[in-house]
Design an enzyme around this catalytic site. Structure first.
Site, mmCIF file in Angstrom:
data_model
loop_
_atom_site.group_PDB
_atom_site.id
_atom_site.type_symbol
_atom_site.label_atom_id
_atom_site.label_comp_id
_atom_site.label_asym_id
_atom_site.label_seq_id
_atom_site.Cartn_x
_atom_site.Cartn_y
_atom_site.Cartn_z
ATOM 1 N N GLY A 14 0.770 -1.234 0.000
ATOM 2 C CA GLY A 14 0.000 0.000 0.000
ATOM 3 C C GLY A 14 0.803 1.286 0.000
ATOM 4 O O GLY A 14 0.286 2.333 0.396
ATOM 5 N N SER A 15 2.064 1.252 -0.454
ATOM 6 C CA SER A 15 2.821 2.513 -0.451
ATOM 7 C C SER A 15 2.229 3.509 -1.454
ATOM 8 O O SER A 15 2.199 4.713 -1.191
ATOM 9 C CB SER A 15 4.311 2.277 -0.723
ATOM 10 O OG SER A 15 4.521 1.843 -2.043
ATOM 11 N N ASN A 16 1.724 2.999 -2.574
ATOM 12 C CA ASN A 16 1.065 3.904 -3.525
ATOM 13 C C ASN A 16 -0.263 4.406 -2.969
ATOM 14 O O ASN A 16 -0.604 5.576 -3.130
ATOM 15 C CB ASN A 16 0.855 3.205 -4.876
ATOM 16 C CG ASN A 16 2.131 3.194 -5.690
ATOM 17 O OD1 ASN A 16 2.529 4.205 -6.252
ATOM 18 N ND2 ASN A 16 2.797 2.050 -5.737
ATOM 19 N N LYS A 67 -15.483 -15.073 -10.500
ATOM 20 C CA LYS A 67 -14.988 -13.698 -10.557
ATOM 21 C C LYS A 67 -16.149 -12.727 -10.774
ATOM 22 O O LYS A 67 -16.218 -11.667 -10.172
ATOM 23 C CB LYS A 67 -13.969 -13.600 -11.707
ATOM 24 C CG LYS A 67 -13.360 -12.251 -11.875
ATOM 25 C CD LYS A 67 -12.246 -12.229 -12.908
ATOM 26 C CE LYS A 67 -10.976 -12.811 -12.378
ATOM 27 N NZ LYS A 67 -9.761 -12.224 -12.896
ATOM 28 N N MET A 92 -3.323 -7.429 -7.514
ATOM 29 C CA MET A 92 -2.659 -8.577 -8.130
ATOM 30 C C MET A 92 -3.642 -9.555 -8.765
ATOM 31 O O MET A 92 -3.457 -10.767 -8.687
ATOM 32 C CB MET A 92 -1.789 -9.304 -7.092
ATOM 33 C CG MET A 92 -0.735 -8.433 -6.452
ATOM 34 S SD MET A 92 0.354 -7.647 -7.652
ATOM 35 C CE MET A 92 1.339 -9.055 -8.103
ATOM 36 N N ARG A 93 -4.672 -9.036 -9.386
ATOM 37 C CA ARG A 93 -5.698 -9.909 -9.939
ATOM 38 C C ARG A 93 -6.186 -9.300 -11.237
ATOM 39 O O ARG A 93 -6.394 -8.086 -11.299
ATOM 40 C CB ARG A 93 -6.849 -9.935 -8.926
ATOM 41 C CG ARG A 93 -7.639 -11.176 -8.888
ATOM 42 C CD ARG A 93 -8.396 -11.252 -7.585
ATOM 43 N NE ARG A 93 -7.587 -11.856 -6.547
ATOM 44 C CZ ARG A 93 -7.354 -13.159 -6.461
ATOM 45 N NH1 ARG A 93 -7.882 -13.990 -7.310
ATOM 46 N NH2 ARG A 93 -6.585 -13.648 -5.509
ATOM 47 N N LEU A 94 -6.337 -10.138 -12.249
ATOM 48 C CA LEU A 94 -6.856 -9.610 -13.516
ATOM 49 C C LEU A 94 -8.353 -9.369 -13.381
ATOM 50 O O LEU A 94 -9.072 -10.200 -12.828
ATOM 51 C CB LEU A 94 -6.607 -10.614 -14.642
ATOM 52 C CG LEU A 94 -5.288 -10.508 -15.401
ATOM 53 C CD1 LEU A 94 -5.271 -11.541 -16.526
ATOM 54 C CD2 LEU A 94 -5.043 -9.112 -15.963
ATOM 55 N N ASN A 109 -3.685 1.959 -14.204
ATOM 56 C CA ASN A 109 -2.781 1.097 -13.441
ATOM 57 C C ASN A 109 -1.389 1.724 -13.438
ATOM 58 O O ASN A 109 -1.054 2.504 -14.328
ATOM 59 C CB ASN A 109 -2.717 -0.291 -14.103
ATOM 60 C CG ASN A 109 -1.830 -1.259 -13.335
ATOM 61 O OD1 ASN A 109 -1.861 -1.302 -12.100
ATOM 62 N ND2 ASN A 109 -1.028 -2.038 -14.050
ATOM 63 N N HIS A 111 2.681 0.559 -13.320
ATOM 64 C CA HIS A 111 3.497 -0.634 -13.539
ATOM 65 C C HIS A 111 4.972 -0.246 -13.443
ATOM 66 O O HIS A 111 5.394 0.760 -14.030
ATOM 67 C CB HIS A 111 3.185 -1.214 -14.924
ATOM 68 C CG HIS A 111 3.941 -2.476 -15.203
ATOM 69 N ND1 HIS A 111 3.584 -3.695 -14.646
ATOM 70 C CD2 HIS A 111 5.061 -2.701 -15.947
ATOM 71 C CE1 HIS A 111 4.452 -4.607 -15.051
ATOM 72 N NE2 HIS A 111 5.353 -4.046 -15.835
HETATM 73 C C1 GRF Z 1 4.057 -1.100 -7.287
HETATM 74 O O1 GRF Z 1 5.406 -1.268 -7.544
HETATM 75 C C2 GRF Z 1 3.292 -0.991 -8.579
HETATM 76 O O2 GRF Z 1 4.041 -0.513 -9.633
HETATM 77 C C3 GRF Z 1 2.878 -2.410 -8.856
HETATM 78 O O3 GRF Z 1 2.648 -2.963 -7.596
HETATM 79 C C4 GRF Z 1 3.443 -2.300 -6.625
HETATM 80 C C5 GRF Z 1 2.563 -1.954 -5.472
HETATM 81 O O4 GRF Z 1 3.291 -1.516 -4.371
HETATM 82 N N1 GRF Z 1 1.742 -2.436 -9.744
HETATM 83 P P1 GRF Z 1 2.547 -0.896 -3.121
HETATM 84 O O5 GRF Z 1 1.582 -1.956 -2.592
HETATM 85 O O6 GRF Z 1 1.806 0.326 -3.571
HETATM 86 O O7 GRF Z 1 3.587 -0.570 -2.127
#
Ligand code: GRF
Length: 203
Positions: A14-16, A67, A92-94, A109, A111
């Site tokens: 969850g850092s983002n 799903k 982490m899921r399509l 998203n 990446h």
């Molecule tokens: C990030 O590196 C993002 O690019 C990828 O998943 C990671 C998520 O990191 N899609 P966090 O959970 O936000 O720390």
């Protein structure tokens, strides 16, 4: 005026998510995080959401027959809150193609590579194994493929000889945390235009 409403989908650290929360609090996001959707009820990001007073819809895919079943519940939660943009941050899921089609142009998203290089899992490991001298971060629209949607923004970082997966990941995360809220703020300001595969940011 009603704030621009955002839902963040995440599965892990969850850092983002936290960077988006911080940007909302400082006013830089230009919108409101109305909910977190998480497919792992024990993930640290759920705790971060509680601390930030963000509504959480956490679920275990194994509790549903398909799903489509859990995505129907997610869609109802989004609609109830009038969510205008879905921000995937380590989800982490399509998503199913019907969900993606329904929200077409409204799901983004982030990446950890310069797409189209190194899509899919462990993009940083893939970049190091390939031996590229630069990698970076891409924010893109989500379409039916794996990291294939139109590119909205990219930032590059250099890979040094003494780098490893941890040091590159740390720099990538720093870049992500500055870039993602900025891109979301462009959406909140109605500045993002999509034309075929080409994205332009209006002034
Ligand atoms: C990030 O590196 C993002 O690019 C990828 O998943 C990671 C998520 O990191 N899609 P966090 O959970 O936000 O720390």
């Amino acid at each position: 005026m009603k704030p621009y409403r955002i839902a963040v989908f995440a599965s892990g650290r969850g850092s983002n998510f936290q960077a988006l929360v911080d940007a909302q609090q400082s006013g830089a996001l230009g919108g409101e995080i109305s909910m977190l959707v998480c497919d792992k009820p024990q993930a640290p990001v759920v705790e971060l959401a509680h601390e930030a007073n963000v509504d959480v819809f956490a679920f275990q895919p194994k509790d549903y027959a398909s799903k489509e079943d859990y995505e129907r519940e997610i869609a109802a939660e989004l609609q109830q809150r009038g969510v205008e943009l879905i921000v995937l941050a380590g989800y982490m899921r399509l998503l199913s193609s019907s969900f993606v089609e329904f929200y077409s142009g409204r799901i983004i998203n982030i990446h950890p590579s310069l797409l189209p290089a190194f899509p899919g899992k462990d993009a940083i490991g893939q970049a190091l194994a390939y031996g590229v001298k630069m990698t970076g971060v891409t924010v893109h629209f989500v379409d039916g493929g794996m990291d294939t949607g139109p590119v909205i923004a990219q930032r590059a970082i250099e890979i040094q000889e003494d780098d490893n997966a941890e040091t590159v990941a740390a720099r990538i995360h720093q870049v992500e945390q500055k870039l993602y809220y900025e891109v979301v703020s462009w959406f909140a300001q109605g500045r993002v235009a999509l034309n075929g595969r080409n994205v332009t940011i209006k002034n």
